[in-house]
Design a protein around this motif. Structure first.
Motif, PDB file in Angstrom:
ATOM      1  N   THR A 294       0.820  -1.216   0.000  1.00 42.18           N
ATOM      2  CA  THR A 294       0.000   0.000   0.000  1.00 42.18           C
ATOM      3  C   THR A 294       0.849   1.260   0.000  1.00 42.18           C
ATOM      4  O   THR A 294       1.833   1.366   0.735  1.00 42.18           O
ATOM      5  CB  THR A 294      -0.924   0.025   1.230  1.00 42.18           C
ATOM      6  N   LYS A 295       0.457   2.227  -0.829  1.00 43.24           N
ATOM      7  CA  LYS A 295       1.046   3.567  -0.806  1.00 43.24           C
ATOM      8  C   LYS A 295      -0.101   4.558  -0.672  1.00 43.24           C
ATOM      9  O   LYS A 295      -1.057   4.507  -1.451  1.00 43.24           O
ATOM     10  CB  LYS A 295       1.858   3.838  -2.068  1.00 43.24           C
ATOM     11  N   ASN A 296       0.010   5.444   0.312  1.00 48.30           N
ATOM     12  CA  ASN A 296      -1.082   6.379   0.567  1.00 48.30           C
ATOM     13  C   ASN A 296      -1.325   7.303  -0.626  1.00 48.30           C
ATOM     14  O   ASN A 296      -0.388   7.813  -1.247  1.00 48.30           O
ATOM     15  CB  ASN A 296      -0.763   7.223   1.805  1.00 48.30           C
ATOM     16  N   GLU A 297      -2.590   7.479  -0.958  1.00 45.72           N
ATOM     17  CA  GLU A 297      -3.036   8.353  -2.047  1.00 45.72           C
ATOM     18  C   GLU A 297      -2.501   7.903  -3.406  1.00 45.72           C
ATOM     19  O   GLU A 297      -2.303   8.711  -4.308  1.00 45.72           O
ATOM     20  CB  GLU A 297      -2.652   9.811  -1.773  1.00 45.72           C
ATOM     21  N   GLU A 298      -2.235   6.600  -3.532  1.00 47.72           N
ATOM     22  CA  GLU A 298      -1.781   6.060  -4.815  1.00 47.72           C
ATOM     23  C   GLU A 298      -2.515   4.754  -5.128  1.00 47.72           C
ATOM     24  O   GLU A 298      -3.030   4.085  -4.233  1.00 47.72           O
ATOM     25  CB  GLU A 298      -0.274   5.777  -4.796  1.00 47.72           C
ATOM     26  N   ILE A 299      -2.524   4.414  -6.419  1.00 49.75           N
ATOM     27  CA  ILE A 299      -3.006   3.109  -6.858  1.00 49.75           C
ATOM     28  C   ILE A 299      -1.800   2.322  -7.345  1.00 49.75           C
ATOM     29  O   ILE A 299      -1.107   2.741  -8.272  1.00 49.75           O
ATOM     30  CB  ILE A 299      -4.046   3.223  -7.989  1.00 49.75           C
ATOM     31  N   VAL A 300      -1.519   1.222  -6.686  1.00 47.42           N
ATOM     32  CA  VAL A 300      -0.371   0.380  -7.026  1.00 47.42           C
ATOM     33  C   VAL A 300      -0.878  -0.878  -7.719  1.00 47.42           C
ATOM     34  O   VAL A 300      -1.767  -1.558  -7.209  1.00 47.42           O
ATOM     35  CB  VAL A 300       0.420  -0.019  -5.762  1.00 47.42           C
ATOM     36  N   ASN A 306      -4.870  -4.460  -8.282  1.00 41.69           N
ATOM     37  CA  ASN A 306      -4.871  -3.022  -8.031  1.00 41.69           C
ATOM     38  C   ASN A 306      -5.083  -2.760  -6.538  1.00 41.69           C
ATOM     39  O   ASN A 306      -6.104  -3.163  -5.965  1.00 41.69           O
ATOM     40  CB  ASN A 306      -5.971  -2.334  -8.839  1.00 41.69           C
ATOM     41  N   ASN A 310      -6.317   4.769   0.087  1.00 47.61           N
ATOM     42  CA  ASN A 310      -7.142   5.978   0.174  1.00 47.61           C
ATOM     43  C   ASN A 310      -7.817   6.053   1.538  1.00 47.61           C
ATOM     44  O   ASN A 310      -8.737   5.290   1.819  1.00 47.61           O
ATOM     45  CB  ASN A 310      -8.192   5.999  -0.937  1.00 47.61           C
TER      46      ASN A 310
END
Length: 374
Positions: A294-300, A306, A310
């Motif tokens: 997970t990366k905050n405010e991102e779609i990995v 996906n 968020n």
């Protein structure tokens, strides 16, 4: 007395009070200053605030002339100098922002962080965590449905049958329960994991299957959050979650621990076993996330899965989110404003005391103050 409403910085779209909430304070003879365009991202024009009895002015005028300042998120660094001896009320996550709280103390600012309000029956009408989590759980499922390349419900047609989507929800707090209800309305098959056995009945009443793991630490007094678990339990948990993750199409994760990084519930090994096109919505992204990727405010995109980090999904419904948040704030303010419209900081009230983080030039909340030694 004057209450000031500040405009939030991007990407925040909510506003602390709507015009309907302004009317509550006008009846108490309390003045309300609203920053120019404070409500534009929540689809509320300045004219509506004026019609409700508020005065629309510049940000500097709000900061200088208000006794109580409302901002959902931490104010901008340039605002700090205006906060000398003011009262600040919002959602400041002080357990993750110790040094900012210390700055407020140096300015003799009194800070009330509404996310720290004791989660009691009496506090329910002021519980912003619950009101905003309800929206986040709803939007998480809708976002997942839009990203998922298949149907949610089962379809039986002349061209063949489509099986229903399999949804796994990790955490059956307010966000998780709303996610269950929304996913079920869309026709998905839903499994739910939570360390609290007490939520099993609620989960099943919404039509979902409850995944049980024995030996969990008591989380009944954690205010809806996760608690630190034993190593033995964590191993059992990992095995059961891994089984459910491998067969899931959609996963909604919500687990957080106050003042600590969110627990990693979905490891890289688990992600490797998920199907291409699967979607994970991680609502704990702001505190690290519940997956290893997970990366905050991102779609990995990890091997076709996906992962959406968020923690601000409530802001995607800015009007209704502001309506609920503003009512929470209005209810709390009435604890510190008397019937004559004057300020009354009654620290004998457990809700007022529990929500106050900084007062008289020092950090007064024990949990936040203890962070200095950690």
């Amino acid at each position: 007395m004057t209450i000031g409403v500040l405009k939030e910085s991007s990407p925040e779209t909510r506003v602390s009070l709507l015009p309907e909430h302004v009317a509550i304070f006008k009846k108490l003879n309390v003045n309300v200053f609203v920053e120019l365009n404070a409500g534009e991202n929540a689809f509320v024009a300045d004219q509506k605030y004026t019609e409700a009895g508020a005065t629309v002015v510049s940000r500097e005028d709000v900061l200088k002339n208000s006794d109580v300042l409302l901002s959902i998120n931490n104010p901008a660094s340039g605002d700090i100098d205006f906060l000398q001896s003011k009262i600040l009320l919002g959602n400041y996550q002080p357990l993750y922002n110790y040094f900012l709280m210390q700055k407020f103390a140096e300015k003799n600012t009194t800070v009330f962080s509404i996310d720290m309000i004791p989660r009691t029956t009496r506090a329910q009408s002021m519980d912003v965590l619950s009101s905003q989590a309800n929206i986040a759980g709803y939007k998480a499922v809708l976002l997942a449905a839009n990203m998922f390349p298949k149907y949610f419900p089962m379809f039986m047609t002349a061209a063949g049958s489509i099986p229903p989507a399999k949804v796994l929800i990790l955490g059956a707090g307010v966000a998780g329960l709303q996610a269950i209800a929304t996913a079920r309305r869309l026709g998905a098959v839903v499994e739910v994991f939570d360390t609290r056995p007490a939520v099993k009945e609620e989960v099943m009443s919404l039509g979902a299957k409850f995944v049980e793991v024995e030996g969990a630490a008591d989380a009944s007094k954690a205010g809806g959050y996760a608690v630190v678990q034993s190593e033995e339990f964590l191993q059992k948990q990992k095995m059961r979650i891994a089984e459910s993750v491998a067969k899931s199409d959609i996963i909604i994760t919500t687990a957080q621990i106050p003042g600590k990084p969110a627990p990693i519930l979905i490891t890289t090994d688990m992600l490797d076993k998920m199907k291409n096109g699967s979607v994970i919505i991680d609502l704990a992204a702001a505190t690290g996330g519940n997956t290893s990727m997970t990366k905050n405010e991102e779609i990995v995109n990890y091997n076709g899965v996906n992962i959406v980090g968020n923690s601000m999904l409530a802001s995607s419904m800015p009007y209704d989110a502001s309506k609920l948040y503003g009512k929470n704030i209005a209810n709390f303010l009435q604890l510190i404003i008397d019937k004559e419209g004057k300020l009354n900081l009654n620290f004998d009230d457990d809700l007022v005391k529990g929500t106050c983080i900084v007062h008289d030039g020092k950090i007064v909340n024990e949990k936040v103050a203890n962070l200095k030694s950690n």
